[in-house]
Structure formats: structure tokens, C-alpha cells
Design an enzyme around this catalytic site. Structure first.
Site, PDB file in Angstrom:
ATOM      1  N   GLY A 268      -6.271  18.500   0.816  1.00  0.00           N
ATOM      2  CA  GLY A 268      -6.363  18.766  -0.669  1.00  0.00           C
ATOM      3  C   GLY A 268      -7.660  18.526  -1.331  1.00  0.00           C
ATOM      4  CD  GLU A 269      -8.868  13.929  -2.366  1.00  0.00           C
ATOM      5  OE1 GLU A 269      -9.975  13.102  -2.034  1.00  0.00           O
ATOM      6  OE2 GLU A 269      -7.963  13.014  -2.470  1.00  0.00           O
TER       7      GLU A 269
END
Lengths: 332, 332
Positions: free
Chosen positions: B125-126
């Protein structure tokens, strides 16, 4: 005999050294000159704005996101990432030495850096803000107002001043002192044999017809695919978008080759991942020439000598927003 | 009479001046000390890696994207933007002075900066890369190898070295010389009457029970919502995620208040947009106190004196990728 005597005389007074030097005036490429900004406060303001993601709707994308000055003034991806991760239509051109281009954007639709700077801020696919919103944000910050005062003589913030400042900063982004420029300026040891071979071939094959002048390009619009068509899925039609003329289909601004080692991938669609690939394709399509492996290696070696002095300044520290600053809207 | 004589004697030999000065040792907050890195080459390498978006899958997100050193080491949005514009689960904490935290992340799941640095690189997610891929990218670049050699004594690149270097750089990101520290160090004119009133109230209300030490926080885990529950849509449960204990639900690391003027919005969910709002909520929830407008203004004035010297270095120039460097995959 007379000649020999003359040569000897010249040598004895040291003139022969000068006459043996490379003369930049006789070459199709000229050295990049360093610039001395007239208004240092304006440049400083422009630098802050260039790095400020609050010019975008999300508060996440700044000019430096796609024209990353740590990476040759580009994003090093085929086509850029815009607001909400939209895929951009075209490869982000380098901002380095861009002030010397005859016009801005691949299709030349902006006449100068100032006009260019306003584009991405308000482009829904890029920074996705509006000029009004960008001005509102900057105007709300007293430390910015003070910097506008220093730069322009009054605190007033408008989009004209914002883009003037960004352009003034960008005008300082020139890259002198490349090894090629040292060679042009007379240091004949600055290039290796291969690099010099590459340069000679670059000239003799006709590459310098378009890639010439101080930025080695940037001063004309040319058709992509002269001898053979360029195959791409990218729908950009280039200059035709601006002029409306069918003749201008696939006509693009010739990109600068300065710092080309840093500005991969290449072409308006980012279609060539490596310099070798780019040189091979350009040879076939633009000058009707099938370079062999050694020739390609030599030209690539020459091109890598065009990397100049990169931006050299401190990371700007941005003044904070306050309670009256409009909030970023990253997920809207 | 004896006392007066003593005082007069002390005055006459200049001792009274010292005793009248603020003594940092008696205050719950201590000054930030500047750091002198032991290995400058390691710090330089870490700085390059911190700014290098090639540690992400897209080639677009670097450590500096969400811990922007132009903006207090944060992204100034509620929760961060990750790969493909995914909305992050939590507010990005500042990297400034982070070396002095008892642990890293809001829930303290990483014991130090080195362990932290590996997290976002491989978080889907990053930055959405993997440690293997990040190492492959960096290892492919000879100029990086040379910098590893300078920093570590050999060219070997692995994730342990990558995160060691990033952590070494981050350890230099301390912010001494705030006005509050000047006051702590004896300059009693460094604070205004309002700022000093704010500080006194900050102490007397119990805020320093958690926000103390050199980083004004960062040295304990505390429950968010002691006297009243904190209302949020954010699903983060804090320390419970790490310990599995129900008692640790909504227990978070106390954030530093150093540079808090720059690190908006506030709380783990970014739920408080302004310092005024944050102080009001903290008063009600954590110390059972309804501050009036003037009290809030004074505390906010005090908090703004905690802004110290911001990062002061040149924008790093990153070495280019080459034909063996894995390509970024921004849209995959």
C-alpha cells in the site's frame, strides 16, 4: 619551407597551441553558458514554488515530482503519473536547459517557460488544481507574501507572478561544464577516442541537422519518422494539435540531448528504454542509416559526454499552511 | 538579613545571574542537541536513498514523498498516498527527531529507524516494491556501489545496508535552536509573555506528563481518549496490533511536538486540522480540561516556539539507472 618556418615561428610564440585547439565556432554544437540570475529573490521564490506540492489539488504533486531535479529534471518513467495516479499522455521532458528551447511542451504549445508553468497546475490529469486555487493557497501564507514582496516589490500574489517566479528559477537550471563542452572549449583530452569517433559519426550521419546549438536540439520542430514511420500506441499527434495542419502530424519539438544519459526513457512516448535503442531507431527513421553495434556504442559514448553540472542548491524549506489555507483534497 | 547579605554577595560576584536563568534541568522538556554523524559517507548514501523513488515499484515514490523534508518531514495530508494512489491507513509521522522516539510507527512495531525504513519499501500500500527488487535496482548502479564502498568499506548491497544508511541519514535530522530551546538555555527574552503563559499552562494542566523530554513526546505509549473516548472513522487500534492485548486498544506512541507547527494535520488519523483544534481535543480527552479560547491561543503560541532548525543540505543528485537496472512499473 616557408610554411615550416611560419609554423616554427608560431610555435615559438605559442600561437600554434591556439590554432590547434577545437574551435566551438566551427562546430554545430556550442557550449552551455552558466547563467547569473538578475533577481536572486525571484529565483528563490520560484524554487520554493517548484518544490511546493500545495500547487496541486492533492497536496502531493509538485513541479519537482515529474521534473525531478535529483534525476535530470525528469521522472524517468515512460509517461508521468498525475492526480489520482492518472497515466499521463506523454513523456515528461527535462526542465534542464529548457529555457533555451524555441517553445515548451513536445508540441510547442507554450511559447516560454512562464506560459508552460501554468499548464500542469490546472491540468486535471496532472496537478488538477486551478489557477485560482493555487493563488489562494500561496496568498494565505504570510511567509510567501513576504517572499513575493522581496521578489516583486509588493506582496500581491497572482498566477502571473507565480509562473514568472517558477520560470525565473527554471532559467537557472542550465548544465555547463560537461566533458563535451570542455572539449569544445579546447581541452582535447576531455574526450576519449570512442567518444570523439561517436561525435564525428553523429555529425557525418546528419544527426546534427536537428540536434545542434547549445542544447543539442530544442530549436526546431521535426517529423518523427522521416524515412520510415514511427510505430507507437501513443495517440499524440504533436504539432498538428497546435497548428491544425495535417502536415504537422507527428511533428514534435526536437528534444535536447544535454544530460540525455539522465533523461531516459526516450522519445515523446518514452518508447526507447536505452540510449542504444534510441540511437538505433533514430538512425533508421530520421537519417536512413543502419548503425552497427560499434557505431551505436560510439555515439552513445559521445552522448554521455553531454552530462553537465547538475542543479546545486539547498533543499528549499517551505513555509507552513495556516488555518486560512485551503486544505489539500487528495482523495476527491 | 543574612539572606539579603548572601544575595548581595552572590550578585556582586555575578552568581545571581546564573541562578535567575532558566535551568533546563528543572524543566520537563530538554533542548535538542545537534548531532555530529560519525560516518559522513554513510549519511550521504542514506540521503541519496531517502530521495530515490526507485526504491518504489512505480519509480515515483521515495521516502521523501511522505516524509517531505521541505515540509517538516511529513506530507501534510490526513493519511498518505501510496502506490496507485492507495489511501494510507494512518497519518505519516514526522521523520524529524524521530531517532529519539522509543520505537517507530504509531504503534511502535519497529524498534528503531533501521527496522522502520524497511517497512514502507515492501508495503504493497506504500512503495509496493520488495526488498529483493530494491536491492537489485540499487546494486545495478555502479555509482551507488562506489558509495556503498565508501560508506561500508565494500561494494556489497543488501537490504540491511540500505536501511542502515537510511537510518544513519535520518539520525542527522534533528532540529536544534528552536526559540523554546533558546529559552531553556537561558535566553529569557526568547519567549513572549503569551508563549510563556502557554508553557506554564501546558505544564500545570498535565500535558508534560506525556509530552516531555527532548522531543516533547515520543518516549511512551498512551491511550488516545483517557477521560472521554476519541471519535474517529479510522480503524487503527494502535499498540494492540503489536501486543494483542485488549488493554492496548487505542494506545499509540505519544507523538513528538517538536516542529508541530509544520506537521499538521494532527493525531494518528490526521483528524485535527489545526493546532487550536488539537489542543482543545487533547485538553478534553487526555487531561480532562476545557481550555478557553485565550488558554488555547497561549498553548498554541508556546507550541509554535518548538520549531527548530530545519534540514540544511543540498538536494542530492541521484546516479542514473542503466541497461541492467530493473525498470519501474508505475501502472502495474
Amino acid at each position: 619551407m616557408v610554411m615550416r618556418t611560419l609554423a616554427a615561428s608560431l610555435l615559438s610564440i605559442g600561437v600554434i597551441v591556439t590554432s590547434m585547439q577545437v574551435s566551438a565556432a566551427n562546430e554545430p554544437i556550442q557550449p552551455i553558458k552558466p547563467v547569473k540570475p538578475e533577481n536572486a529573490e525571484l529565483v528563490e521564490l520560484g524554487k520554493m514554488l517548484f518544490f511546493d506540492p500545495r500547487l496541486s489539488k492533492s497536496g502531493f504533486i509538485s513541479c519537482n515530482s515529474c521534473h525531478n531535479l535529483s534525476m535530470g529534471g525528469t521522472d524517468n518513467i515512460k509517461t508521468s503519473i498525475g492526480h489520482k495516479w492518472q497515466q499521463g499522455p506523454i513523456n515528461a521532458p527535462t526542465v534542464l536547459n529548457a529555457s533555451m528551447n524555441l517553445a515548451q511542451f513536445w508540441d510547442g504549445r507554450a511559447k516560454d517557460l512562464k506560459e508552460q508553468a501554468g499548464g500542469p497546475i490546472a491540468n486535471p490529469g496532472e496537478m488538477a488544481s486551478t489557477h485560482d486555487m493555487a493563488v489562494k493557497v500561496i496568498k494565505s501564507i504570510p511567509q510567501y507574501q513576504a517572499q513575493f514582496d522581496k521578489a516583486f516589490g509588493s506582496k500581491e500574489v497572482d498566477i502571473d507572478r507565480v509562473t514568472t517566479a517558477i520560470a525565473a528559477f527554471e532559467e537557472t537550471l542550465v548544465t555547463p561544464d560537461s566533458r563535451f563542452d570542455k572539449w569544445l572549449e579546447g581541452d582535447k583530452d576531455a574526450l576519449t577516442k570512442e567518444e570523439l569517433e561517436g561525435y564525428k559519426l553523429f555529425k557525418s550521419s546528419g544527426c546534427t541537422k536537428c540536434h545542434n546549438g547549445p542544447v543539442v536540439g530544442g530549436n526546431s520542430f521535426e517529423k518523427m519518422g522521416v524515412y520510415k514511420p514511427y510505430k507507437t500506441d501513443n495517440p499524440a499527434v504533436g504539432r498538428m494539435e497546435v497548428t491544425g495542419k495535417e502536415d504537422d502530424r507527428f511533428v514534435f519539438k526536437v528534444p535536447t540531448l544535454r544530460n540525455v544519459e539522465l533523461t531516459y526513457p526516450y522519445f515523446h512516448d518514452g518508447g526507447a528504454a536505452s540510449l542504444e535503442e534510441a540511437v538505433e531507431i533514430m538512425g533508421k527513421l530520421q537519417v536512413n542509416r543502419e548503425f552497427n553495434k560499434e557505431e551505436i556504442a560510439n555515439i552513445v559514448a559521445f552522448l554521455k559526454t553531454l552530462t553537465g553540472k547538475q542543479p546545486d542548491f539547498k533543499l528549499p524549506i517551505l513555509p507552513p499552511s495556516n488555518n486560512s489555507t485551503p486544505k489539500p483534497q487528495p482523495f476527491e
